[in-house]
Design a protein around this motif. Structure first.
Motif, PDB file in Angstrom:
ATOM      1  N   VAL A  68      -5.763   2.103  -9.990  1.00 21.25           N
ATOM      2  CA  VAL A  68      -6.286   2.206  -8.627  1.00 21.25           C
ATOM      3  C   VAL A  68      -7.490   1.292  -8.436  1.00 21.25           C
ATOM      4  O   VAL A  68      -7.642   0.634  -7.411  1.00 21.25           O
ATOM      5  CB  VAL A  68      -6.661   3.674  -8.311  1.00 21.25           C
ATOM      6  CG1 VAL A  68      -7.445   3.757  -7.022  1.00 21.25           C
ATOM      7  CG2 VAL A  68      -5.411   4.530  -8.226  1.00 21.25           C
ATOM      8  N   ARG A  82      -6.667   7.339   5.928  1.00 24.63           N
ATOM      9  CA  ARG A  82      -7.657   6.654   5.089  1.00 24.63           C
ATOM     10  C   ARG A  82      -8.965   7.421   5.091  1.00 24.63           C
ATOM     11  O   ARG A  82      -9.246   8.187   6.003  1.00 24.63           O
ATOM     12  CB  ARG A  82      -7.908   5.241   5.616  1.00 24.63           C
ATOM     13  CG  ARG A  82      -6.767   4.326   5.380  1.00 24.63           C
ATOM     14  CD  ARG A  82      -6.980   3.029   6.132  1.00 24.63           C
ATOM     15  NE  ARG A  82      -5.756   2.260   6.073  1.00 24.63           N
ATOM     16  CZ  ARG A  82      -5.358   1.603   4.988  1.00 24.63           C
ATOM     17  NH1 ARG A  82      -6.123   1.583   3.919  1.00 24.63           N
ATOM     18  NH2 ARG A  82      -4.224   0.959   4.987  1.00 24.63           N
ATOM     19  N   ILE A  86      -4.681   9.433  -0.823  1.00 29.53           N
ATOM     20  CA  ILE A  86      -3.872   9.794  -1.995  1.00 29.53           C
ATOM     21  C   ILE A  86      -4.349   9.027  -3.237  1.00 29.53           C
ATOM     22  O   ILE A  86      -4.428   9.576  -4.329  1.00 29.53           O
ATOM     23  CB  ILE A  86      -2.372   9.548  -1.738  1.00 29.53           C
ATOM     24  CG1 ILE A  86      -1.876  10.557  -0.715  1.00 29.53           C
ATOM     25  CG2 ILE A  86      -1.566   9.663  -3.022  1.00 29.53           C
ATOM     26  CD1 ILE A  86      -0.411  10.427  -0.369  1.00 29.53           C
ATOM     27  N   THR A  87      -4.707   7.749  -3.044  1.00 33.97           N
ATOM     28  CA  THR A  87      -5.149   6.979  -4.205  1.00 33.97           C
ATOM     29  C   THR A  87      -6.450   7.531  -4.768  1.00 33.97           C
ATOM     30  O   THR A  87      -6.721   7.416  -5.958  1.00 33.97           O
ATOM     31  CB  THR A  87      -5.348   5.489  -3.864  1.00 33.97           C
ATOM     32  OG1 THR A  87      -6.075   5.416  -2.658  1.00 33.97           O
ATOM     33  CG2 THR A  87      -4.045   4.771  -3.728  1.00 33.97           C
ATOM     34  N   ARG A  89      -5.256  12.030  -5.588  1.00 31.39           N
ATOM     35  CA  ARG A  89      -4.136  12.064  -6.525  1.00 31.39           C
ATOM     36  C   ARG A  89      -3.554  13.428  -6.879  1.00 31.39           C
ATOM     37  O   ARG A  89      -2.359  13.566  -7.023  1.00 31.39           O
ATOM     38  CB  ARG A  89      -4.508  11.336  -7.817  1.00 31.39           C
ATOM     39  CG  ARG A  89      -3.289  11.055  -8.679  1.00 31.39           C
ATOM     40  CD  ARG A  89      -3.544   9.954  -9.633  1.00 31.39           C
ATOM     41  NE  ARG A  89      -4.372  10.320 -10.735  1.00 31.39           N
ATOM     42  CZ  ARG A  89      -5.285   9.541 -11.275  1.00 31.39           C
ATOM     43  NH1 ARG A  89      -5.476   8.327 -10.786  1.00 31.39           N
ATOM     44  NH2 ARG A  89      -6.011   9.935 -12.282  1.00 31.39           N
ATOM     45  N   GLN A  90      -4.393  14.479  -7.041  1.00 36.15           N
ATOM     46  CA  GLN A  90      -3.838  15.737  -7.548  1.00 36.15           C
ATOM     47  C   GLN A  90      -2.914  16.388  -6.521  1.00 36.15           C
ATOM     48  O   GLN A  90      -3.295  16.615  -5.382  1.00 36.15           O
ATOM     49  CB  GLN A  90      -4.968  16.678  -7.963  1.00 36.15           C
ATOM     50  CG  GLN A  90      -5.663  16.138  -9.194  1.00 36.15           C
ATOM     51  CD  GLN A  90      -6.794  17.011  -9.665  1.00 36.15           C
ATOM     52  OE1 GLN A  90      -6.896  18.178  -9.342  1.00 36.15           O
ATOM     53  NE2 GLN A  90      -7.677  16.417 -10.457  1.00 36.15           N
ATOM     54  N   VAL A 109       0.834   6.473  -7.079  1.00 34.55           N
ATOM     55  CA  VAL A 109      -0.311   7.319  -7.427  1.00 34.55           C
ATOM     56  C   VAL A 109       0.075   8.788  -7.281  1.00 34.55           C
ATOM     57  O   VAL A 109      -0.266   9.635  -8.121  1.00 34.55           O
ATOM     58  CB  VAL A 109      -1.523   6.974  -6.539  1.00 34.55           C
ATOM     59  CG1 VAL A 109      -2.627   7.998  -6.738  1.00 34.55           C
ATOM     60  CG2 VAL A 109      -2.039   5.590  -6.872  1.00 34.55           C
ATOM     61  N   HIS A 162      -6.715   4.710   0.987  1.00 38.43           N
ATOM     62  CA  HIS A 162      -5.823   5.811   1.318  1.00 38.43           C
ATOM     63  C   HIS A 162      -6.241   7.033   0.498  1.00 38.43           C
ATOM     64  O   HIS A 162      -6.558   6.917  -0.677  1.00 38.43           O
ATOM     65  CB  HIS A 162      -4.381   5.421   0.984  1.00 38.43           C
ATOM     66  CG  HIS A 162      -3.379   6.321   1.618  1.00 38.43           C
ATOM     67  ND1 HIS A 162      -3.187   7.602   1.182  1.00 38.43           N
ATOM     68  CD2 HIS A 162      -2.542   6.151   2.671  1.00 38.43           C
ATOM     69  CE1 HIS A 162      -2.254   8.174   1.928  1.00 38.43           C
ATOM     70  NE2 HIS A 162      -1.844   7.311   2.849  1.00 38.43           N
ATOM     71  N   GLY A 185       0.049  11.642 -10.131  1.00 37.78           N
ATOM     72  CA  GLY A 185      -0.580  12.958 -10.017  1.00 37.78           C
ATOM     73  C   GLY A 185       0.370  14.058 -10.455  1.00 37.78           C
ATOM     74  O   GLY A 185      -0.010  14.988 -11.176  1.00 37.78           O
ATOM     75  N   GLU A 236       0.822  -1.205   0.000  1.00 42.24           N
ATOM     76  CA  GLU A 236       0.000   0.000   0.000  1.00 42.24           C
ATOM     77  C   GLU A 236       0.860   1.261   0.000  1.00 42.24           C
ATOM     78  O   GLU A 236       0.555   2.232  -0.689  1.00 42.24           O
ATOM     79  CB  GLU A 236      -0.947   0.030   1.196  1.00 42.24           C
ATOM     80  CG  GLU A 236      -1.908   1.189   1.029  1.00 42.24           C
ATOM     81  CD  GLU A 236      -2.869   1.349   2.165  1.00 42.24           C
ATOM     82  OE1 GLU A 236      -2.470   1.074   3.312  1.00 42.24           O
ATOM     83  OE2 GLU A 236      -4.005   1.752   1.909  1.00 42.24           O
ATOM     84  N   THR A 280       0.624   4.042  -2.886  1.00 44.11           N
ATOM     85  CA  THR A 280       0.385   5.453  -2.606  1.00 44.11           C
ATOM     86  C   THR A 280       1.439   6.320  -3.282  1.00 44.11           C
ATOM     87  O   THR A 280       1.136   7.354  -3.873  1.00 44.11           O
ATOM     88  CB  THR A 280       0.424   5.696  -1.091  1.00 44.11           C
ATOM     89  OG1 THR A 280      -0.260   4.642  -0.460  1.00 44.11           O
ATOM     90  CG2 THR A 280      -0.224   6.998  -0.736  1.00 44.11           C
TER      91      THR A 280
END
Lengths: 235, 349
Positions: free
Chosen positions: A143, B29, B51-52, B55-56, A21, B49, A25, A14, A18
């Motif tokens: 994702v 989370r 961030i997933t 993302r931006q 991802v 999470h 971004g 994980e 993270t």
């Protein structure tokens, strides 16, 4: 996910997910900003893109370390190993895409000093937007573990190739019309090529996602549209 | 590290907020989302999470800042769905150990700004085209064509035409701003639509004859009085009938129908429908919704050729709004177009 194996390995994975991802971004932003800096002739924004590439590279480094550590400590097999390998390949592709965005930003700083070549900014921007959309969908597919979305991205690369072909011819015409256009057109052409390469890398990423989800690498039956290697002159 | 589980009540309260909301727990989370947010970022985000899901970089950095220092931050977030971008302002607030994100849709505000910029750009562009032509001909008349009588006559004709176009554009802009100004003032006088329609048609007869179009008036009553501003309603029907002649002229026939007043839902009461129907080429459906936008043209080249300013239907819409009426455009390619105006028969006040 809640079975007995889900433990240290899942937590490690994980963390890496993270990171990737987050990296995705940043790369998405880099493409958008690179295209925008060209369209608006915004040198400051181009500078932002060039600086942001450092963060992208640092993240790749971090992902590589985390992945190596996880493989060493947890010795993952089958799907777990596949997940780690995918992450490594995705990170490498993202890093390359980031480099291309940085290169576009660099050329923008040079281009603003020259007279604009009519209409080509808008075409490049459209092309960049298409690739950015493909990358967004690829990251979403990753994702969500959505192989269908990834497959759809794979098919879309052809459109980018076609846009590149059209631009290639356009630049040739501009250069033949007036030799003073040559410098600007060469830069613009490299930018177009960069975006086209981004599209290819994104397609590779989509294939990696398909491999991760299904365990099978998609075959080569992908439509290809770049025919400029056969072009001998602008006609 | 997880903090207490959110209760049913808390979750249903969050779900009831109309704004998109997302709650991030201490373990980074997602603890809760509401349907408005799921519509933007997708479903089943709880437990993932943040961030997933987000993302931006802008948003993720801001969350980290708020996590570090407490307080609040507002950053831009763009959701992208195929070709449509929706900009949001994300308000990030620390709430005990959690972080709450509220998304505020910015598209309306950004659209208004864009529309204003477009409007100024359009007006400048529309005025510049005839001006460039005028300046060009003035230069030619002052130099090369000074003593050429035939060329002079022809150029003066074109110059007059261009100048008229500019005058029309300025007139339309002025009447648009006037109509907008008193859009909130209800018209008080009573106007007879039948007489008004007949006189508008009479005024446009030469134009109809030149385009070889027969205009037919079909009245359900001999006299139909409605509360309205005679001058403005004349402008509305002149505009619609002129459009019918200009753009629907290939049908050779234009029918203006005044229907028997009936109860209209849109008007919440008795209303009368007046339609202008042509049998021309019709308008593709994706244009119809945008026809009342300023300077929107289905076919720019053709519109300029027939002397359109691109403001006619925008003016019509504003006048109809002032009369608390309703404008409806129906069209089918190859079949023709029907533009209808619904006007309330009795003043509501």
């Amino acid at each position: 996910m809640n079975d007995h194996i889900s433990s240290a390995y899942d937590r490690d994975l994980e963390v890496i997910t993270t990171l990737i991802v987050k990296m995705g971004g940043l790369v998405e932003d880099a493409i958008t900003n690179a295209a925008r800096s060209l369209g608006d002739r915004d040198v400051e924004l181009a500078e932002v893109v060039r600086k942001a590439d450092k963060a992208i590279d640092a993240l790749e480094e971090q992902i590589n370390e985390e992945a190596a550590r996880t493989i060493a400590l947890r010795a993952p097999v089958s799907k777990d190993l596949r997940a780690i390998l995918t992450v490594l390949r995705l990170a490498a592709s993202l890093e390359r895409i980031g480099d291309y965005a940085k290169n576009i930003a660099k050329r923008t700083s040079v281009l603003v000093e020259m007279a604009p070549v009519s209409g080509s900014d808008a075409a490049l921007r459209r092309m960049a937007r298409e690739v950015e959309g493909m990358l967004k969908d690829t990251l979403d597919a990753y994702v969500r573990g959505d192989a269908r979305l990834a497959e759809e991205v794979r098919q879309r690369d052809q459109e980018v190739d076609q846009m590149y072909n059209a631009l290639f011819r356009e630049f040739l015409t501009f250069m033949m019309e007036d030799p003073r256009n040559i410098t600007a057109c060469m830069h613009l052409h490299f930018m177009a090529k960069n975006i086209e390469r981004m599209g290819d890398l994104t397609t590779n990423m989509a294939e990696q996602v398909i491999y991760l989800v299904t365990g099978v690498m998609p075959d080569e039956a992908r439509p290809k549209g770049d025919r400029t290697s056969y072009v001998s002159d602008a006609r | 590290m997880k903090g207490p589980v959110l209760t049913e009540t808390t979750l249903s309260l969050i779900a009831a907020i109309p704004m998109p909301v997302l709650v991030i727990g201490q373990d980074e989370r997602i603890r809760a989302t509401n349907p408005a947010l799921d519509a933007i970022l997708g479903r089943d985000l709880t437990g993932k999470h943040h961030i997933t899901a987000l993302r931006q970089p802008g948003v993720i950095d801001a969350i980290a800042r708020v996590r570090g220092s407490g307080g609040a931050a507002s950053v831009r977030f763009v959701s992208r769905d195929r070709d449509k971008d929706t900009p949001y302002l994300v308000h990030i607030t620390a709430a005990s150990n959690d972080i709450v994100l509220c998304l505020e849709d910015q598209s309306a505000a950004e659209d208004v700004g864009k529309m204003r910029r477009d409007f100024v750009a359009n007006v400048s562009h529309e005025l510049r085209t005839p001006l460039t032509a005028l300046l060009g001909f003035i230069e030619t008349l002052g130099g090369a064509a000074r003593d050429d009588a035939t060329a002079r006559a022809r150029f003066l004709g074109i110059m007059a035409h261009e100048a008229e176009r500019m005058t029309r554009l300025v007139d339309d802009l002025l009447s648009l701003s006037r109509v907008e100004e008193d859009e909130r003032v209800r018209p008080r006088e009573l106007v007879d639509l039948c007489g008004l329609l007949a006189s508008v048609i009479k005024g446009l007869e030469p134009q109809a004859a030149a385009a070889d179009v027969t205009v037919r008036l079909d009245l359900a009553r001999d006299v139909m009085r409605v509360p309205g501003d005679a001058g403005q309603l004349t402008q509305v029907f002149a505009n619609l009938i002129e459009n019918g002649i200009k753009y629907g002229g290939s049908g050779k026939e234009l029918v203006i129908t005044l229907h028997e007043p009936t109860n209209h839902l849109r008007l919440r009461g008795q209303g009368v429908q007046i339609s202008v129907t042509d049998k021309g080429d019709g308008i593709a459906s994706h244009h119809i919704a945008r026809l009342t936008e300023r300077f929107y043209r289905v076919d720019t080249h053709r519109s300029r050729e027939v002397g359109g300013t691109g403001l006619g239907l925008a003016i019509v819409k504003h006048i109809v709004n002032r009369h608390r009426g309703h404008l409806l455009i129906e069209s089918e390619l190859g079949q023709g177009t029907r533009v209808s105006i619904f006007l309330p028969v009795e003043s509501l006040s």
